[in-house]
Design a protein around this motif. Structure first.
Motif, mmCIF file in Angstrom:
data_model
loop_
_atom_site.group_PDB
_atom_site.id
_atom_site.type_symbol
_atom_site.label_atom_id
_atom_site.label_comp_id
_atom_site.label_asym_id
_atom_site.label_seq_id
_atom_site.Cartn_x
_atom_site.Cartn_y
_atom_site.Cartn_z
ATOM 1 N N SER A 42 -12.892 37.796 -2.216
ATOM 2 C CA SER A 42 -12.435 37.090 -3.418
ATOM 3 C C SER A 42 -13.395 37.252 -4.585
ATOM 4 C CB SER A 42 -12.266 35.597 -3.111
ATOM 5 O OG SER A 42 -13.508 35.018 -2.722
ATOM 6 N N LEU A 43 -14.623 37.678 -4.322
ATOM 7 C CA LEU A 43 -15.607 37.842 -5.395
ATOM 8 C C LEU A 43 -15.403 39.206 -6.049
ATOM 9 C CD1 LEU A 43 -18.857 36.358 -3.810
ATOM 10 C CD2 LEU A 43 -17.435 35.349 -5.605
ATOM 11 N N ASP A 44 -14.840 39.185 -7.249
ATOM 12 C CA ASP A 44 -14.610 40.417 -7.995
ATOM 13 C C ASP A 44 -15.073 40.171 -9.430
ATOM 14 O OD1 ASP A 44 -13.190 42.527 -9.613
ATOM 15 O OD2 ASP A 44 -12.477 43.063 -7.616
ATOM 16 N N GLY A 45 -16.237 40.707 -9.771
ATOM 17 C CA GLY A 45 -16.793 40.460 -11.088
ATOM 18 C C GLY A 45 -18.265 40.779 -11.129
ATOM 19 N N LEU A 46 -18.948 40.169 -12.073
ATOM 20 C CA LEU A 46 -20.364 40.446 -12.337
ATOM 21 C C LEU A 46 -21.166 39.149 -12.326
ATOM 22 C CD1 LEU A 46 -22.831 42.076 -13.448
ATOM 23 C CD2 LEU A 46 -21.810 41.807 -15.738
ATOM 24 N N TYR A 47 -22.194 39.116 -11.485
ATOM 25 C CA TYR A 47 -23.197 38.059 -11.581
ATOM 26 C C TYR A 47 -24.333 38.601 -12.432
ATOM 27 C CZ TYR A 47 -27.228 35.159 -10.444
ATOM 28 O OH TYR A 47 -28.345 34.366 -10.536
ATOM 29 N N LEU A 48 -24.653 37.900 -13.514
ATOM 30 C CA LEU A 48 -25.616 38.410 -14.494
ATOM 31 C C LEU A 48 -26.639 37.331 -14.801
ATOM 32 C CD1 LEU A 48 -26.291 40.789 -16.363
ATOM 33 C CD2 LEU A 48 -24.725 39.806 -18.050
ATOM 34 N N LEU A 77 -19.623 43.028 -8.095
ATOM 35 C CA LEU A 77 -18.997 42.831 -6.789
ATOM 36 C C LEU A 77 -17.526 43.212 -6.861
ATOM 37 C CD1 LEU A 77 -20.465 39.278 -6.108
ATOM 38 C CD2 LEU A 77 -21.307 41.420 -5.166
ATOM 39 N N SER A 78 -17.066 43.933 -5.859
ATOM 40 C CA SER A 78 -15.649 44.290 -5.771
ATOM 41 C C SER A 78 -15.386 44.877 -4.391
ATOM 42 C CB SER A 78 -15.256 45.311 -6.847
ATOM 43 O OG SER A 78 -13.864 45.540 -6.839
ATOM 44 N N GLY A 79 -14.291 44.434 -3.780
ATOM 45 C CA GLY A 79 -13.884 45.004 -2.499
ATOM 46 C C GLY A 79 -14.913 44.845 -1.402
ATOM 47 N N GLY A 80 -15.710 43.788 -1.454
ATOM 48 C CA GLY A 80 -16.714 43.566 -0.427
ATOM 49 C C GLY A 80 -17.953 44.432 -0.560
ATOM 50 N N CYS A 471 -24.798 33.778 -15.261
ATOM 51 C CA CYS A 471 -23.390 33.402 -15.266
ATOM 52 C C CYS A 471 -22.627 34.288 -14.309
ATOM 53 C CB CYS A 471 -22.806 33.509 -16.675
ATOM 54 S SG CYS A 471 -22.947 35.155 -17.418
ATOM 55 N N TRP A 472 -21.443 33.803 -13.925
ATOM 56 C CA TRP A 472 -20.493 34.588 -13.152
ATOM 57 C C TRP A 472 -19.374 35.001 -14.091
ATOM 58 C CZ3 TRP A 472 -19.290 37.708 -9.513
ATOM 59 C CH2 TRP A 472 -17.978 37.868 -9.078
ATOM 60 N N LEU A 473 -19.132 36.303 -14.175
ATOM 61 C CA LEU A 473 -18.111 36.843 -15.067
ATOM 62 C C LEU A 473 -17.056 37.545 -14.243
ATOM 63 C CD1 LEU A 473 -20.530 38.395 -17.730
ATOM 64 C CD2 LEU A 473 -19.434 36.135 -17.779
ATOM 65 N N PRO A 474 -15.972 36.819 -13.894
ATOM 66 C CA PRO A 474 -14.932 37.467 -13.105
ATOM 67 C C PRO A 474 -14.320 38.631 -13.862
ATOM 68 C CG PRO A 474 -14.195 35.341 -13.939
ATOM 69 C CD PRO A 474 -15.655 35.432 -14.247
ATOM 70 N N THR A 475 -13.869 39.629 -13.132
ATOM 71 C CA THR A 475 -13.269 40.797 -13.752
ATOM 72 C C THR A 475 -12.056 40.373 -14.572
ATOM 73 O OG1 THR A 475 -14.022 42.220 -11.956
ATOM 74 C CG2 THR A 475 -12.203 43.040 -13.308
ATOM 75 N N GLU A 476 -12.018 40.818 -15.812
ATOM 76 C CA GLU A 476 -10.906 40.454 -16.695
ATOM 77 C C GLU A 476 -9.758 41.412 -16.497
ATOM 78 O OE1 GLU A 476 -13.034 40.605 -20.434
ATOM 79 O OE2 GLU A 476 -13.144 38.416 -20.480
ATOM 80 N N ALA A 477 -8.550 40.867 -16.431
ATOM 81 C CA ALA A 477 -7.367 41.704 -16.218
ATOM 82 C C ALA A 477 -7.110 42.577 -17.447
ATOM 83 C CB ALA A 477 -6.167 40.810 -15.954
#
Length: 477
Positions: A42-48, A77-80, A471-477
């Motif tokens: 479920s973690l898909d994005g950038l921890y910065l 993070l994406s796809g494990g 911050c946690w930046l989830p991948t934007e659609a």
């Protein structure tokens, strides 16, 4: 220009330039991190995360956590799977020092600034930019944030694009701790200054356009340091502790910050609709960071609840020599009465804590859980260094703690479970560095059972110095 002769400075004896805080100078990219456990799909994005990291050996002085070039550390993070990249925030001062091959500016306490022969007329005699505290994404911009100045805009690959002033609408800059209202999408900011107006607040809309330009806060008639703020549905909340800038003392080689507890601490409740300012006063205390705030009821006179980490006095710079009691701190709740101008403070937890965070989707609204970096007392740690993470339940008063052993941990940041609206579903993310061998890790801790510790650890093949905020930046659609 050297405005005075500073005392002899030996950077090898500055604790916050050593050990887990020691700066790194190499910018690296690692495509596939070694993972222990399993990264949640479920973690898909950038921890910065941002933090002070001098590019060259400091001269004159070094004051943690204010001095130092900004360095961004990112884990995608994406796809494990996970990849890592770090980059300096490339300010004009950093680039000038790279051309020279050594530091040209001293730390803030030393007041050492290069002349035109060294850096040219535009940079001569100026303070260096220090976008080394925080990072935020808002209105299509990713920003590395300074204490109270213009941030620097960063692209998706962490390259620096330049200073950001919103097309001249915010020329003096913003705070390092803006707050984004998850309901309206507005980002509310403040900025303090050494000259009038000493304190202003502004609003940046969801689309990144400035909807309220710098608005002076009446009743602030001298320069003060204010690090963080809080937001409610009705108010911007600023805590004005009695910390004043003393430029005369700084020019003479003394401290540029003066702690004057006899003047007490004030809290400004700034109506977001532009209504009259409300003040509350109390005995002196210092605050680095808020947890969150909210309006406890309808109407302009409803109490404001503010959770924050309270310190008994200022905790940066040299002690004045007049203190008789050791500094104390703890998680605190203030209940502020806007009509009466009073506040009642209650200590929620006496543990040594800092870097508090909540689920950002609850900013300005009632929250249940607060996550904080904390100390176990089992290790001899420096200020700003912690060896555990604590989760405080504001409904029950209970705490859950994960003890990190030899790891020094940073600020915990919440990544919500997609499709779930509860702050009890998701993961807490942070960097950690082993004090015994310098190995660094990216940790993923489940919100459902945080005391059980990480469900996944990604090994960072280079050391990540202890830093500040992220911050946690989830991948934007």
């Amino acid at each position: 220009m050297n405005t005075h002769t500073p005392p002899r400075f030996d950077p090898t004896r500055v604790p916050h330039l050593l050990g887990s805080f020691a700066p790194v100078t190499e910018e690296v990219d690692v495509a596939d991190l070694e993972v222990t456990g399993e990264l949640p799909a479920s973690l898909d994005g950038l921890y910065l995360r941002n933090g002070p990291n001098p590019r060259f050996t400091p001269i004159g002085s070094y004051l943690y956590p204010i001095d130092g070039d900004g360095m961004l550390h990112g884990v995608w993070l994406s796809g494990g799977r996970a990849r890592y990249r770090n980059r300096f925030v490339r300010t004009p001062a950093l680039e000038a020092e790279e051309r020279a091959g050594h530091a040209l500016w001293g730390g803030l306490e030393s007041m050492i600034m290069p002349d035109a022969d060294q850096v040219g007329p535009e940079l001569a005699g100026t303070f260096r930019d220090l976008p080394d505290i925080n990072v935020v994404r808002h209105g299509g911009r990713m920003l590395a944030l300074a204490e109270s100045a213009c941030p620097f805009r960063i692209d998706a690959g962490l390259a620096t694009l330049g200073r950001e002033d919103w097309d001249g609408a915010l020329p003096a800059g913003i705070t390092a701790h803006p707050k984004v209202d998850p309901v309206t999408g507005e980002m509310v900011v403040f900025c303090y200054a050494l000259e009038p107006p000493y304190l202003t607040w502004s609003v940046i809309g969801r689309d990144g356009a400035v909807t309220r330009g710098p608005t002076p806060v009446e009743g602030v008639d001298e320069p003060m340091m204010i690090h963080d703020m809080a937001l409610t549905g009705r108010y911007a909340v600023l805590v004005l502790a009695p910390v004043f800038f003393d430029l005369a003392a700084a020019m003479a080689g003394g401290s540029f910050l003066a702690w004057q507890p006899e003047r007490g601490t004030r809290v400004a409740l700034i109506p977001r609709d532009g209504g009259p300012l409300r003040w509350a006063t109390d005995e002196a205390f210092w605050m680095w960071h808020t947890v969150n705030a909210y309006d406890d009821g309808p109407g302009a006179d409803a109490p404001v609840v503010l959770d924050y980490v309270e310190w008994s006095r200022l905790t940066v710079g040299p002690a004045s020599g007049t203190e008789t009691e050791p500094v104390s701190s703890g998680l605190t709740r203030a209940r502020i009465d806007p009509a009466a101008g009073r506040m009642a403070r209650t200590r929620l937890d006496d543990s040594r804590v800092e870097f508090p965070r909540v689920d950002d989707r609850l900013i300005g609204r009632r929250h249940r859980y607060a996550a904080l970096a904390t100390g176990t007392g089992r290790a001899d740690l420096l200020p700003g260094e912690y060896d555990a993470v604590r989760w405080y339940d504001t409904e029950t008063g209970d705490s859950r703690v994960w003890q990190a052993g030899n790891l020094s941990v940073g600020e915990p940041v919440f990544a919500p479970e997609p499709g779930r609206d509860s702050d009890g579903h998701g993961h807490w993310l942070t960097f950690a560095t082993d004090r015994t061998d310098g190995a660094s890790w990216f940790l993923v801790i489940p919100a459902e059972d945080p005391a059980a510790g990480p469900v996944a650890r990604a090994r960072i093949p280079v050391r990540v110095p202890l830093g500040l905020h992220g911050c946690w930046l989830p991948t934007e659609a």
